[in-house]
Design a protein around this motif. Structure first.
Motif, mmCIF file in Angstrom:
data_model
loop_
_atom_site.group_PDB
_atom_site.id
_atom_site.type_symbol
_atom_site.label_atom_id
_atom_site.label_comp_id
_atom_site.label_asym_id
_atom_site.label_seq_id
_atom_site.Cartn_x
_atom_site.Cartn_y
_atom_site.Cartn_z
ATOM 1 N N GLN A 44 0.835 -1.205 0.000
ATOM 2 C CA GLN A 44 0.000 0.000 0.000
ATOM 3 C C GLN A 44 0.869 1.253 0.000
ATOM 4 O O GLN A 44 0.586 2.212 -0.734
ATOM 5 N N ASP A 45 1.934 1.254 0.779
ATOM 6 C CA ASP A 45 2.832 2.414 0.833
ATOM 7 C C ASP A 45 3.455 2.688 -0.535
ATOM 8 O O ASP A 45 3.510 3.842 -0.982
ATOM 9 N N PHE A 46 3.936 1.651 -1.194
ATOM 10 C CA PHE A 46 4.519 1.813 -2.527
ATOM 11 C C PHE A 46 3.463 2.320 -3.509
ATOM 12 O O PHE A 46 3.685 3.276 -4.250
ATOM 13 N N TYR A 47 2.316 1.695 -3.482
ATOM 14 C CA TYR A 47 1.242 2.084 -4.401
ATOM 15 C C TYR A 47 0.822 3.541 -4.182
ATOM 16 O O TYR A 47 0.661 4.300 -5.135
ATOM 17 N N ASP A 48 0.688 3.929 -2.917
ATOM 18 C CA ASP A 48 0.291 5.306 -2.602
ATOM 19 C C ASP A 48 1.332 6.320 -3.066
ATOM 20 O O ASP A 48 0.985 7.458 -3.394
ATOM 21 N N ALA A 49 2.588 5.925 -3.100
ATOM 22 C CA ALA A 49 3.643 6.830 -3.552
ATOM 23 C C ALA A 49 3.659 6.992 -5.068
ATOM 24 O O ALA A 49 3.834 8.098 -5.587
ATOM 25 N N ILE A 50 3.451 5.912 -5.801
ATOM 26 C CA ILE A 50 3.603 5.970 -7.252
ATOM 27 C C ILE A 50 2.304 6.274 -7.997
ATOM 28 O O ILE A 50 2.331 6.926 -9.046
ATOM 29 N N ALA A 51 1.178 5.835 -7.488
ATOM 30 C CA ALA A 51 -0.084 6.001 -8.223
ATOM 31 C C ALA A 51 -0.388 7.449 -8.613
ATOM 32 O O ALA A 51 -0.799 7.698 -9.749
ATOM 33 N N PRO A 52 -0.177 8.428 -7.732
ATOM 34 C CA PRO A 52 -0.474 9.808 -8.130
ATOM 35 C C PRO A 52 0.408 10.326 -9.274
ATOM 36 O O PRO A 52 0.034 11.278 -9.954
#
Length: 114
Positions: A44-52
């Motif tokens: 989730q942390d990785f996804y939250d960083a890259i998705a935007p």
């Protein structure tokens, strides 16, 4: 005196530097194994960083020749590939493994050329 700083991602995407060591992986098999080695919170942390930044990163890479990507651009592309592998557990499964799959896994005979 001018000093040059060697960076691993294009300037606009340097906020993603902390993720390069874990997620700049050359093959889908490596990305899938990495996904299984992480907790859902880490994914989730990785996804939250890259998705935007994903749409902007795709638009940026669309301006490049895919057959002549720089090392920086290749790293960014691989981070996007990792985001895709992570998106299913984060958005759908809510766990690193596919639910009710037991010890099953999938393998790829051929990786896309890049």
């Amino acid at each position: 005196m001018t000093t040059t700083v060697d960076t691993s991602l294009p300037e606009r995407f340097r906020a993603l530097e902390p993720w390069v060591a874990d997620w700049d992986l050359a093959t889908r098999v490596e990305r899938y194994e990495k996904r299984l080695s992480k907790t859902i919170d880490e994914l989730q942390d990785f996804y939250d960083a890259i998705a935007p930044l994903a749409e902007e990163a795709i638009a940026y890479l669309d301006t490049r020749d895919v057959n002549a990507l720089s090392d920086e651009d290749t790293r960014l592309l691989r981070l996007l590939y990792s985001m895709i592998i992570v998106s299913y557990p984060v958005n759908i499964f809510k766990q690193p493994r596919i639910p009710d799959s037991g010890a099953a896994f999938f393998d790829t005979a051929v990786e896309p050329a890049l």
